[in-house]
Design a protein around this motif. Structure first.
Motif, PDB file in Angstrom:
ATOM      1  N   THR A  22     -58.677 -53.315 -74.980  1.00  6.14           N
ATOM      2  CA  THR A  22     -58.584 -51.953 -74.446  1.00  6.14           C
ATOM      3  C   THR A  22     -57.571 -51.857 -73.308  1.00  6.14           C
ATOM      4  O   THR A  22     -56.942 -50.826 -73.122  1.00  6.14           O
ATOM      5  CB  THR A  22     -59.962 -51.470 -73.947  1.00  6.14           C
ATOM      6  OG1 THR A  22     -60.504 -52.457 -73.074  1.00  6.14           O
ATOM      7  CG2 THR A  22     -60.908 -51.233 -75.112  1.00  6.14           C
ATOM      8  N   SER A  23     -57.414 -52.945 -72.537  1.00  2.50           N
ATOM      9  CA  SER A  23     -56.422 -52.970 -71.447  1.00  2.50           C
ATOM     10  C   SER A  23     -55.816 -54.362 -71.403  1.00  2.50           C
ATOM     11  O   SER A  23     -56.536 -55.346 -71.550  1.00  2.50           O
ATOM     12  CB  SER A  23     -57.081 -52.700 -70.091  1.00  2.50           C
ATOM     13  OG  SER A  23     -57.577 -51.392 -70.023  1.00  2.50           O
ATOM     14  N   ALA A  24     -54.517 -54.430 -71.152  1.00  2.00           N
ATOM     15  CA  ALA A  24     -53.889 -55.754 -71.113  1.00  2.00           C
ATOM     16  C   ALA A  24     -52.733 -55.736 -70.125  1.00  2.00           C
ATOM     17  O   ALA A  24     -52.095 -54.706 -69.925  1.00  2.00           O
ATOM     18  CB  ALA A  24     -53.374 -56.133 -72.504  1.00  2.00           C
ATOM     19  N   CYS A  25     -52.492 -56.899 -69.506  1.00  2.00           N
ATOM     20  CA  CYS A  25     -51.324 -57.006 -68.632  1.00  2.00           C
ATOM     21  C   CYS A  25     -51.014 -58.474 -68.367  1.00  2.00           C
ATOM     22  O   CYS A  25     -51.851 -59.348 -68.591  1.00  2.00           O
ATOM     23  CB  CYS A  25     -51.563 -56.280 -67.311  1.00  2.00           C
ATOM     24  SG  CYS A  25     -52.761 -57.073 -66.240  1.00  2.00           S
ATOM     25  N   TRP A  26     -49.829 -58.715 -67.918  1.00  2.00           N
ATOM     26  CA  TRP A  26     -49.488 -60.003 -67.357  1.00  2.00           C
ATOM     27  C   TRP A  26     -49.950 -59.955 -65.903  1.00  2.00           C
ATOM     28  O   TRP A  26     -49.619 -59.017 -65.181  1.00  2.00           O
ATOM     29  CB  TRP A  26     -47.975 -60.256 -67.444  1.00  2.00           C
ATOM     30  CG  TRP A  26     -47.575 -61.465 -66.660  1.00  2.00           C
ATOM     31  CD1 TRP A  26     -46.997 -61.487 -65.433  1.00  2.00           C
ATOM     32  CD2 TRP A  26     -47.770 -62.823 -67.025  1.00  2.00           C
ATOM     33  NE1 TRP A  26     -46.808 -62.766 -65.009  1.00  2.00           N
ATOM     34  CE2 TRP A  26     -47.287 -63.621 -65.982  1.00  2.00           C
ATOM     35  CE3 TRP A  26     -48.337 -63.456 -68.158  1.00  2.00           C
ATOM     36  CZ2 TRP A  26     -47.325 -65.004 -66.008  1.00  2.00           C
ATOM     37  CZ3 TRP A  26     -48.370 -64.839 -68.188  1.00  2.00           C
ATOM     38  CH2 TRP A  26     -47.863 -65.612 -67.114  1.00  2.00           C
ATOM     39  N   LYS A  31     -50.744 -65.562 -62.739  1.00  2.00           N
ATOM     40  CA  LYS A  31     -49.797 -66.133 -63.703  1.00  2.00           C
ATOM     41  C   LYS A  31     -50.500 -66.388 -65.045  1.00  2.00           C
ATOM     42  O   LYS A  31     -50.369 -67.445 -65.651  1.00  2.00           O
ATOM     43  CB  LYS A  31     -49.176 -67.433 -63.176  1.00  2.00           C
ATOM     44  CG  LYS A  31     -48.568 -67.318 -61.784  1.00  2.00           C
ATOM     45  CD  LYS A  31     -47.242 -66.559 -61.813  1.00  2.00           C
ATOM     46  CE  LYS A  31     -46.596 -66.497 -60.429  1.00  2.00           C
ATOM     47  NZ  LYS A  31     -47.284 -65.529 -59.545  1.00  2.00           N
ATOM     48  N   ARG A  32     -51.297 -65.393 -65.442  1.00  2.00           N
ATOM     49  CA  ARG A  32     -52.011 -65.505 -66.724  1.00  2.00           C
ATOM     50  C   ARG A  32     -51.837 -64.203 -67.499  1.00  2.00           C
ATOM     51  O   ARG A  32     -51.656 -63.140 -66.912  1.00  2.00           O
ATOM     52  CB  ARG A  32     -53.510 -65.724 -66.482  1.00  2.00           C
ATOM     53  CG  ARG A  32     -53.893 -67.155 -66.167  1.00  2.00           C
ATOM     54  CD  ARG A  32     -55.234 -67.210 -65.462  1.00  2.00           C
ATOM     55  NE  ARG A  32     -56.331 -66.758 -66.318  1.00  2.00           N
ATOM     56  CZ  ARG A  32     -57.564 -66.481 -65.867  1.00  2.00           C
ATOM     57  NH1 ARG A  32     -57.831 -66.600 -64.571  1.00  2.00           N
ATOM     58  NH2 ARG A  32     -58.495 -66.082 -66.684  1.00  2.00           N
ATOM     59  N   ASN A  33     -51.926 -64.319 -68.798  1.00  2.00           N
ATOM     60  CA  ASN A  33     -51.851 -63.148 -69.669  1.00  2.00           C
ATOM     61  C   ASN A  33     -53.291 -62.701 -69.944  1.00  2.00           C
ATOM     62  O   ASN A  33     -54.017 -63.376 -70.672  1.00  2.00           O
ATOM     63  CB  ASN A  33     -51.123 -63.543 -70.960  1.00  2.00           C
ATOM     64  CG  ASN A  33     -50.799 -62.336 -71.820  1.00  2.00           C
ATOM     65  OD1 ASN A  33     -50.801 -61.200 -71.340  1.00  2.00           O
ATOM     66  ND2 ASN A  33     -50.524 -62.566 -73.087  1.00  2.00           N
ATOM     67  N   ILE A  34     -53.694 -61.590 -69.344  1.00  2.00           N
ATOM     68  CA  ILE A  34     -55.120 -61.234 -69.379  1.00  2.00           C
ATOM     69  C   ILE A  34     -55.344 -59.906 -70.090  1.00  2.00           C
ATOM     70  O   ILE A  34     -54.416 -59.105 -70.281  1.00  2.00           O
ATOM     71  CB  ILE A  34     -55.723 -61.146 -67.954  1.00  2.00           C
ATOM     72  CG1 ILE A  34     -54.983 -60.079 -67.132  1.00  2.00           C
ATOM     73  CG2 ILE A  34     -55.675 -62.504 -67.275  1.00  2.00           C
ATOM     74  CD1 ILE A  34     -55.614 -59.818 -65.771  1.00  2.00           C
ATOM     75  N   ALA A  35     -56.589 -59.673 -70.479  1.00  2.00           N
ATOM     76  CA  ALA A  35     -56.929 -58.413 -71.156  1.00  2.00           C
ATOM     77  C   ALA A  35     -58.418 -58.145 -71.016  1.00  2.00           C
ATOM     78  O   ALA A  35     -59.216 -59.065 -70.826  1.00  2.00           O
ATOM     79  CB  ALA A  35     -56.548 -58.485 -72.631  1.00  2.00           C
ATOM     80  N   LEU A  36     -58.760 -56.858 -71.119  1.00  2.00           N
ATOM     81  CA  LEU A  36     -60.160 -56.443 -71.288  1.00  2.00           C
ATOM     82  C   LEU A  36     -60.298 -56.023 -72.744  1.00  2.00           C
ATOM     83  O   LEU A  36     -59.415 -55.361 -73.290  1.00  2.00           O
ATOM     84  CB  LEU A  36     -60.513 -55.272 -70.368  1.00  2.00           C
ATOM     85  CG  LEU A  36     -60.395 -55.546 -68.865  1.00  2.00           C
ATOM     86  CD1 LEU A  36     -60.633 -54.266 -68.067  1.00  2.00           C
ATOM     87  CD2 LEU A  36     -61.397 -56.630 -68.453  1.00  2.00           C
TER      88      LEU A  36
END
Lengths: 540, 393
Positions: free
Chosen positions: B331-335, B340-345
């Motif tokens: 639903t949400s994502a960002c660097w 320094k991680r590629n994260i998301a909800l």
């Protein structure tokens, strides 16, 4: 809770309200082996049915009269199951004739017993209508038959979760299917229609259309041109009394005698009946019923409560909004239930001259609704908070068929049920409304029955506000809530409450506000008792 | 008719009380709408605004946030019935965050409730709630009033936020406890300050009368260069709130009163807000029976989770797979620059929601004028990606 605080006694089931639905629910629970107490706030049983004109200071001699004067949908299964005939229920007239009164003294008779009488009477107005009437009656009867089985059943939810519910939908589907394609199409076409359009499709006689239109709306705040009044007409026709679908019967001794039979049946089954016992609060512990608090400070210890009070009273007042979800509270607040029906009683010094013999008068349900426009205009006035100048009404003279129902001095009592009387009246207080009801009723009757006015010995009236005050049902509506399609079956009294269960475990709704609605049917009481008993059996 | 011109089918958006100040600094003229107001998307560089918040401090205009004052003898009881948390435990001068649900236990919204005094509360929300609050007020001796336009709001967030407050004479406010709330004298008037925010960092929200908003802004900006205090737009905020694991209405879920589809509605447990449902609170609250029934039946069918995704391409709206089975969606994502991680909800089926579970994300990304696609390994993690100790300190 300590034992000392619970001096009100311990029961399996407590029933709130001693109207006919409360009595039915209590009797059924007791017959299923439960210990049952019935708590009625007032001093008398019978609720709206026996709510009479005995206002303080009244010496009208109306002892036998009640707000109800006929019985038109009493569940046959209930009559049998509670052995009401053994407990004294008898009918003075099993099938009443319908007689439309017309200005100028003409009559149109729809006989409950004799089709030929009906044919001849309608034929005097229109041979075409006389020819069409039996087919029309048969058509409504077929459609009403399809609805009838569901009056005695607990509506399913819309979750389709368990097999019993799926079966209920299958049953509903099957009832429709059994109608056949032609009738099913007919039902789907007309069920949302208004009664005026339907009758105008078929008939040309104003008196006949007025009679049907009146029957479609009596009890609800509708006019014959209000949507889905065909449905309310069908619902009225779907009841059975004394073996006849859609008929009205006159109990011997009046509705009070029906209540007395129910009371005897309840007591015989072991119900303890307490009058003057006002319930102040449903005690809830952790979402479950944990007893009742009475206004006198005592407490009843019980885990199951069947309340025949208005759904709003039961949930918003006795339980309280703090125990409920706000959306449910909203649905309950929005449920329409402002009364639109009033009563006037006249004690007459002589049998009035409606152009019928005394015997025929006793057997007749007289309806003054000479054409559709008459009823609709009355509704127009009422919906804007005005009292119509001319009131549509249903009249009986029960004492002429049943001497038990004569007033003091053995004088006949004329009982008039008036449609289109607004609960919320503009520019008029309830006392003035009462006077206006009496004045307009007697004026109308003076026209219809020459000489009647001179024989009036006593008059009384009952307004929706008085019904509200006397029964505690907010709005004083005789169905508690209107029975339009949006407040029926799966949606009655409100979405999520149609299975008689409430969010409070152990609390059930068993009054007119639940499916299938008001009228002296006993069905909400019986259906709710069945549902509650099944649930407690499952938990045992 | 109002005198505001009609454009695009609606009345012209309103400026916020800080508009004249933010407009002067909005070098790229990037605006967006927020509850009928124009607010800044970015002033110049979202990266700069982001790093100001994580390493120094930032200002973000939250004036369009809808605000409701609920006051009266029954205010506590009414709000306790509204919210899933135990409001009776909330003391004056404190705030709490939590959801409120409909009768079927589905989240209508979540927001911050401020207890200003024993009998007066303020509830902040992102979507209009007046109708629902009035429904919930039935039977309670309370008044519900929308006070959105009567209060300007400015979020001061970042590890140096306390020092900024001290520098403008609000040292007392700087000592507020986490989720504390107080009123302080400021420039010959009053200001209300809460130790709350949406960035997951140390921070405050400053509430002031609209006519004094510019004074507040000017006082803050006068010390801006001492602490690298920077005005911030919504773009940087979005990265910050994803790092903090804060859900956003109409992104992670649709409010139960607005959703068209039942399948879009979420219970608190669906959204990972189970901690904010207090099963021991004595009072009934909207949806309690439904939430307890869902729990008794084994819990929610899906859950909101955090994802740690390989590579550095944000997995916007990526479908998630367990083997060949589709089990959820981002639903949400960002660097995350700070991690320094590629994260998301993401929302995934409950059976695939336990931390450590390996999924595959189907990531689409812009490749100049075409779209590229990569299948990236994704690991389920707790959604609170960034929770620095100084947040509460």
């Amino acid at each position: 809770m300590t034992g000392a605080a619970r001096q009100g006694g311990r029961y399996d089931v407590a029933v709130v309200g001693g109207g006919h639905n409360g009595l039915v629910a209590a009797a059924l629970a007791a017959r299923a082996g439960r210990s049952v107490v019935l708590l009625e706030a007032g001093e008398r049983l019978g609720g709206m049915a026996t709510l009479g004109p005995r206002s303080p200071g009244s010496d009208g001699g109306f002892d036998s009269a009640g707000a109800a004067h006929l019985v038109d949908g009493l569940s046959p299964a209930l009559v049998q199951g509670l052995e009401l005939h053994r407990h004294g229920l008898e009918f003075a007239v099993a099938t009443m004739d319908d007689v439309a009164l017309l200005p100028g003294g003409e009559l149109l008779v729809v006989s409950g017993r004799d089709a030929e009488t009906t044919r001849r009477s309608i034929g005097r107005f229109s041979p075409r209508d006389a020819e069409r009437f039996p087919a029309f009656e048969a058509r409504l009867a077929r459609l009403a038959d399809a609805l009838a089985p569901f009056l005695d059943r607990v509506p399913p939810t819309l979750k389709f979760q368990d097999w019993a519910e799926r079966l209920e939908y299958l049953r509903l589907g099957w009832a429709m299917r059994r109608l056949g394609r032609k009738d099913m199409r007919d039902l789907l076409r007309i069920i949302g229609m208004n009664a005026a359009d339907l009758t105008e499709e078929v008939f040309e006689t104003d008196a006949l259309k007025g009679l049907i239109g009146f029957d479609a709306v009596l009890g609800n705040r509708f006019g014959p041109r209000s949507p889905n009044t065909v449905y309310t007409l069908l619902q009225r026709k779907s009841g059975t009394i004394a073996g006849r679908r859609g008929a009205a019967a006159l109990p011997k001794g009046g509705p009070a005698a029906l209540i007395a039979a129910l009371e005897r049946a309840a007591r015989a089954a072991g119900v303890e009946i307490r009058t003057g016992a006002r319930v102040a609060q449903v005690l809830v512990d952790n979402g479950r019923v944990n007893g009742l608090a009475l206004a006198d400070g005592s407490e009843i210890d019980c885990r199951t409560v069947l309340s025949s009070a208005h759904p709003r009273t039961t949930l918003l007042d006795l339980v309280g909004v703090r125990q409920l979800d706000a959306d449910l509270v909203r649905s309950l607040r929005h449920a329409r239930g402002e009364g639109g029906t009033a009563k006037v009683w006249l004690r007459l010094g002589a049998v009035p001259d409606f152009g019928l013999s005394a015997g025929d008068l006793g057997r007749s349900r007289l309806v003054f609704a000479p054409d559709l426009g008459f009823v609709e205009r009355g509704h127009d006035a009422a919906k804007y908070g005005e009292l119509p100048d001319r009131l549509a009404m249903e009249i009986t003279l029960p004492g002429l068929a049943d001497a038990h129902q004569l007033g003091s001095g053995q004088k006949p009592i004329l009982s008039a049920t008036l449609a289109n009387v607004p609960y919320r009246l503009r520019n008029r207080d309830d006392g003035a409304l009462k006077q206006a009801l009496i004045q307009r009723t007697t004026a109308a009757l003076a026209d219809l029955a020459p000489g009647l006015a001179e024989t009036i010995e006593a008059v009384e009236a009952l307004t929706p506000k008085q019904v509200e005050a006397a029964t505690g049902a907010p709005g004083g509506h005789w169905h508690h809530l209107e029975t339009g399609l949006d407040q029926t079956y799966l949606l009655r009294p409100a979405p999520g409450l149609a299975q008689y269960a409430t969010p409070i475990q152990g609390l059930w709704l068993c009054g007119a506000g639940s499916h299938p609605g008001g009228g002296l049917t006993g069905r909400p009481g019986a259906n709710a008792a069945r549902a509650a008993l099944a649930a407690t059996r499952a938990r045992r | 008719m109002s005198d505001s011109p009609i454009i695009g089918g609606g009345a012209m958006l309103q400026p916020t009380p800080f508009h004249r100040r933010t407009a002067a600094l909005n070098l790229v003229n990037a605006w967006e709408r927020w509850q009928g107001h124009t607010t800044v998307t970015t002033f110049l560089s979202p990266e700069d605004e982001y790093f100001a918040t994580r390493t120094a401090a930032s200002l973000y205009d939250v004036s369009p946030m809808l605000k409701y004052r609920i006051a009266g003898p029954d205010a506590e009881a009414m709000l306790d019935r509204l919210m899933t948390r135990d409001v009776t435990k909330l003391k004056p001068g404190r705030a709490l965050y939590g959801p409120w649900c409909d009768g079927r236990g589905r989240v209508i919204e979540e927001g911050t409730l401020f207890r200003e005094s024993a009998a007066s509360f303020r509830l902040n929300a992102a979507e209009p709630q007046l109708f629902w609050l009035e429904d919930c007020a039935y039977g309670f001796d309370v008044t519900v009033e929308e006070v959105t336009d009567a209060i300007a709001g400015l979020a001061l967030q970042g590890p140096l936020a306390k020092r900024v407050l001290e520098d403008i004479g609000l040292g007392e406010a700087a000592r507020l406890p986490f989720f504390g709330l107080g009123r302080f004298g400021f420039e010959g008037g009053e200001i209300e300050i809460s130790r709350t925010g949406f960035t997951g960092d140390l921070g405050f929200e400053l509430w002031i009368a609209p006519e004094r908003a510019e004074t507040l802004w000017d006082r803050l900006m006068a010390v801006a260069d001492r602490h690298y205090l920077r005005p911030m737009g919504s773009q940087a905020l979005n990265t910050l709130r994803i790092e903090a694991g804060h859900i956003l209405i109409n992104v992670e879920y649709v409010g139960a009163n607005h959703a068209l589809r039942e399948s879009q509605m979420r219970t608190p447990d669906d959204l990972g807000l189970g901690w904010a449902v207090d099963p021991k609170k004595p009072g009934y609250f909207n949806g309690r029976r439904a939430i307890e029934a869902e729990r008794a039946a084994g819990g929610p069918r899906r859950r909101l989770v955090g994802l740690d995704i390989e590579g550095r391409k944000p997995a916007h709206a990526a479908y998630l797979y367990a083997g060949r089975r589709e089990v959820g969606q981002v639903t949400s994502a960002c660097w995350s620059p700070v991690l320094k991680r590629n994260i998301a909800l993401a929302t995934v089926e409950a059976g695939y929601a336990e931390p450590g579970r390996k999924l595959k994300a189907d990531v689409y990304y812009v490749k100049e004028v075409t779209q590229g696609r990569v299948e990236a390994a994704a690991t389920v993690v707790e959604p609170r990606f960034y929770q620095p100790a100084h947040r509460r300190g």
